[in-house]
Design an enzyme around this catalytic site. Sequence first.
Site, PDB file in Angstrom:
ATOM      1  N   SER B 185       0.977  -1.227   0.231  1.00 28.57           N
ATOM      2  CA  SER B 185       0.058  -0.021   0.114  1.00 28.57           C
ATOM      3  C   SER B 185       0.873   1.301  -0.099  1.00 28.57           C
ATOM      4  O   SER B 185       0.240   2.299  -0.539  1.00 28.57           O
ATOM      5  CB  SER B 185      -1.056   0.018   1.248  1.00 28.57           C
ATOM      6  OG  SER B 185      -0.037   0.016   2.401  1.00 28.57           O
ATOM      7  N   HIS B 213      -4.787  -4.185  -2.253  1.00 29.44           N
ATOM      8  CA  HIS B 213      -4.859  -2.914  -3.552  1.00 29.44           C
ATOM      9  C   HIS B 213      -4.610  -3.921  -4.716  1.00 29.44           C
ATOM     10  O   HIS B 213      -4.314  -2.991  -5.669  1.00 29.44           O
ATOM     11  CB  HIS B 213      -3.410  -2.401  -2.915  1.00 29.44           C
ATOM     12  CG  HIS B 213      -3.716  -1.309  -1.786  1.00 29.44           C
ATOM     13  ND1 HIS B 213      -4.111  -0.152  -1.709  1.00 29.44           N
ATOM     14  CD2 HIS B 213      -3.715  -1.703  -0.423  1.00 29.44           C
ATOM     15  CE1 HIS B 213      -4.188   0.223  -0.487  1.00 29.44           C
ATOM     16  NE2 HIS B 213      -3.773  -0.710   0.470  1.00 29.44           N
ATOM     17  N   LYS B 244     -12.004  -0.475  -1.383  1.00 30.80           N
ATOM     18  CA  LYS B 244     -11.301  -0.132  -2.494  1.00 30.80           C
ATOM     19  C   LYS B 244     -11.833  -0.229  -3.806  1.00 30.80           C
ATOM     20  O   LYS B 244     -12.796   0.679  -4.161  1.00 30.80           O
ATOM     21  CB  LYS B 244      -9.673  -0.325  -2.249  1.00 30.80           C
ATOM     22  CG  LYS B 244      -9.033  -0.180  -1.209  1.00 30.80           C
ATOM     23  CD  LYS B 244      -7.696  -0.718  -1.016  1.00 30.80           C
ATOM     24  CE  LYS B 244      -7.060  -0.311   0.489  1.00 30.80           C
ATOM     25  NZ  LYS B 244      -7.783  -0.338   1.817  1.00 30.80           N
TER      26      LYS B 244
END
Lengths: 81, 393
Positions: B185, B213, B244
């Site tokens: 990240s 991610h 996300k």
Amino acid sequence: MTEYDRILADLIKGLAPFTNGKTVTENTELVGDLDLDSLKIMELLLFVEDSFDISIPVSILPDVKTVGDLAKQVEKILGNA
Amino acid sequence: MGLFTKFDGLAAGRAELGALGIDPFAVKIEKIISPTEGIIHGRHTILAGTNNYLGLTFNPECIASARLALENEGTGTTGSRMANGSYSGHRNLEKELAAFYGKRDAIVFSTGYVANLGMISTLAGPGDVVLLDADCHACIYDGCRLGGAETIRFRHNDAEDLAKRLRRLGSRAAEALIVVEGIYSMLGDRAPLKEIVAVKREFGGYLMVDEAHSFGVLGERGCGLVEELGIMDDVDFIVGTFSKSLGCAGGFCVSNMPELDLIRYASRPYIFTASPAPATIASARQALRILESGKDLRQKLHDNAARLHAGLAALGYTLGGPPSPVVAVVLEGKVEALQFWDSLLKLGVYVNLMLPPATPNGVSLIRCSVSAAHTSEQIDAVCAAFAKLRTKA
């Protein structure tokens, strides 16, 4: 010379690159006396791990304040190997 | 020593920020306009630090699904799935995630943080060993701490160091849990998963990959780095988040392990927290359907990431990794980074400020995250703001 004394001697010798020329004893504090930040501590631990061919668990780090504490943990890990 | 003495360092840090007149950790978005725009300090601002990778937070189909669930199933579940029962949406989402990954089953958790906390703390208890990449997210460390397993870090992205530590474990290596991330990240760099899988094959152990991610970002179908590298069968647990790429909140773990279902009965972060609200589950399911329907969003995301990465590299900035939806600019010092971040905000660009000790190698980072919803003009505007500050970096 006990196992602890031998480990302590090896540690003090090996810590030289991290001490900025300061004298290191069993009671020297890694953060307080040597002024090592978290990054330097990490480098130091990696060095100690490779020197003794051990892995130091993250959980014991709060108990390591002095060079002597580190020597005791190394002795303990080597004893369990 | 008083109860609050331990916060003295934090108080000093905040006072330091106060003296500079900058508090990057208390940003108020006065109005959110779209996935990539908001009003901050009364100023129209491009949001380039929200991890909204596919830009689905304002997707009309996701909003419609969430609205329908809200009206039909209420605002919340008012408790955990163990105590209050699972809604059909919880279980349906689990089945859909398992099918998406081609895995036997899935567990949905209330957040991505809780997914790692719940899985790791339950899998690895006292007497067990977890080997984790040194740059793993805090929730992975917290999961280790909660479970009480012996936790050993290996050098970031260093499969040889992992092998060395597995060798040191001897026969215990075969039952160790190895935890890495797909995309890290902070710097946006990827794990050398093929090498890590090779080490696992040699020494044994179980491999968990957190694709927080990289889910929705990498792979032919958007499963993540594991899919992109064609090693789906070598990874025992894949963890991810809905907060996300799916644009809502929640987390999950998928696995072929028949014992996965037992985790529900032993995982305190699963048992003792409220389950995701119906609207959240509905929007996650819809976002997953959108993710499955094609590659357009992923392609746009990668085009935007490449554009920003190339733009900042051309300006001479030191970047944390190769092009990825996380583009991190490495700066020299903490105060310089603070002022740089503040200047960007005043130029109408919101990004993340990352300072040591949260950062790898003690660096200070200006961390941008790119969205498929960014227009080329917005990416260029972000680059233009960085260009204005170039002399300061």
